[in-house]
Write an enzyme that holds these catalytic residues in place. Structure first.
Site, short mmCIF file in Angstrom:
data_model
loop_
_atom_site.label_atom_id
_atom_site.label_comp_id
_atom_site.label_asym_id
_atom_site.label_seq_id
_atom_site.Cartn_x
_atom_site.Cartn_y
_atom_site.Cartn_z
CG HIS A 74 6.44 14.89 1.08
ND1 HIS A 74 7.72 14.41 0.93
CD2 HIS A 74 6.14 15.56 -0.05
CE1 HIS A 74 8.17 14.75 -0.28
NE2 HIS A 74 7.24 15.44 -0.88
CG ASP A 102 -13.68 -1.62 -9.09
OD1 ASP A 102 -13.22 -1.39 -7.96
OD2 ASP A 102 -13.06 -1.39 -10.13
N1 HPA Z 1 -7.44 -0.57 -10.81
C1 HPA Z 1 -6.52 -0.17 -9.93
N2 HPA Z 1 -6.78 0.02 -8.65
C2 HPA Z 1 -8.04 -0.20 -8.23
C3 HPA Z 1 -9.04 -0.62 -9.10
C4 HPA Z 1 -8.70 -0.80 -10.45
O1 HPA Z 1 -9.55 -1.17 -11.29
N3 HPA Z 1 -10.18 -0.73 -8.38
C5 HPA Z 1 -9.87 -0.40 -7.10
N4 HPA Z 1 -8.58 -0.08 -7.01
#
Ligand code: HPA
Length: 235
Positions: A4, A204
């Protein structure tokens, strides 16, 4: 060369930053490294070697999830002799006190992946960060006034769970955020006796549904990269 990575032995530095997104590897190389040289394009998984404050450093994309990331991590350690691996990525918060753009320095990583039960005959292994790297990253973050949390994360195999309830027990036991690679990195690093750390920015919030904008992600990503680079040159 490995299946890879199309780089000759010696082309990759002992210290490697590991973003999931190969275009982030390119961005880090172009923005932070002096004289970066592209050593890999196999599968579009870009890898570069350059220097930062005189220290030779590589940056290698890993793709998403433990199976992809661990292919690169395994080859970097076993074939190229890499000794210090720092993942830089994003995570979803599962604690109310975390804010978008906060940093999480993963002290340990739980996982719902079969990686651990398969290796440990159904028993539980606790993958942890290298303490010196963790300590240096925390000190550097505080010195820069970055909002940094140190604690446990969940490395999940499922980005789109059937229901958000799956995160509840992890949150009840203090896990800060969900991402997809740290447990694999820490487990392989332990197996081969090398140092690893995972630094994340909250992109998030899984409790509120808030998401940071692409511009915010870029700015916080750059802060995190600076923190990762300063931590490795300090240790
Ligand atoms: N889940 C998994 N990985 C992530 C998330 C999520 O909601 N947000 C950023 N990376």
């Amino acid at each position: 060369m490995t299946p890879h990575l199309a780089a000759p032995k010696g082309a990759i530095a002992e210290t490697v930053l590991l973003p999931g997104d190969p275009l982030r590897a390119q961005h880090i190389a172009e923005k932070f490294l002096k004289d970066p040289v592209l050593y890999n394009q196999v599968r579009g998984m870009l890898g570069y070697t350059g220097t930062y404050k005189g220290r030779r450093i590589s940056v290698q994309g890993t793709g998403m999830g433990i199976p992809s990331a661990n292919i690169y991590i395994h080859e970097l350690i076993e074939f190229y002799g890499c000794k210090t691996l720092v993942r830089v990525g994003t995570a979803g918060a599962i604690q109310p006190h975390l804010r978008l753009r906060d940093l999480v320095i993963a002290q340990a990583a739980c996982t719902d992946s079969s990686l651990i039960p398969l290796r440990f005959r159904g028993q539980t292994y606790a993958p942890i960060a290298d303490f010196e790297l963790l300590y240096k990253a925390y000190v550097q973050a505080k010195a820069r006034g970055f909002p940094a949390h140190v604690g446990n994360v969940l490395s999940t195999d499922t980005f789109y769970p059937e229901e958000k309830e799956v995160y509840r027990p992890w949150a009840q036991y203090g896990v800060l955020a969900v991402e997809m690679e740290a447990a694999g990195l820490y487990t392989l690093a332990a197996r081969f006796g090398v140092r690893a750390l995972c630094i994340l920015t909250i992109s998030d919030h899984l409790l509120t549904g808030e998401r940071s904008t692409p511009l915010e992600r870029q700015e916080t990503f750059d802060q995190m990269v600076e923190l990762a680079l300063e931590s490795v040159v300090a240790s």
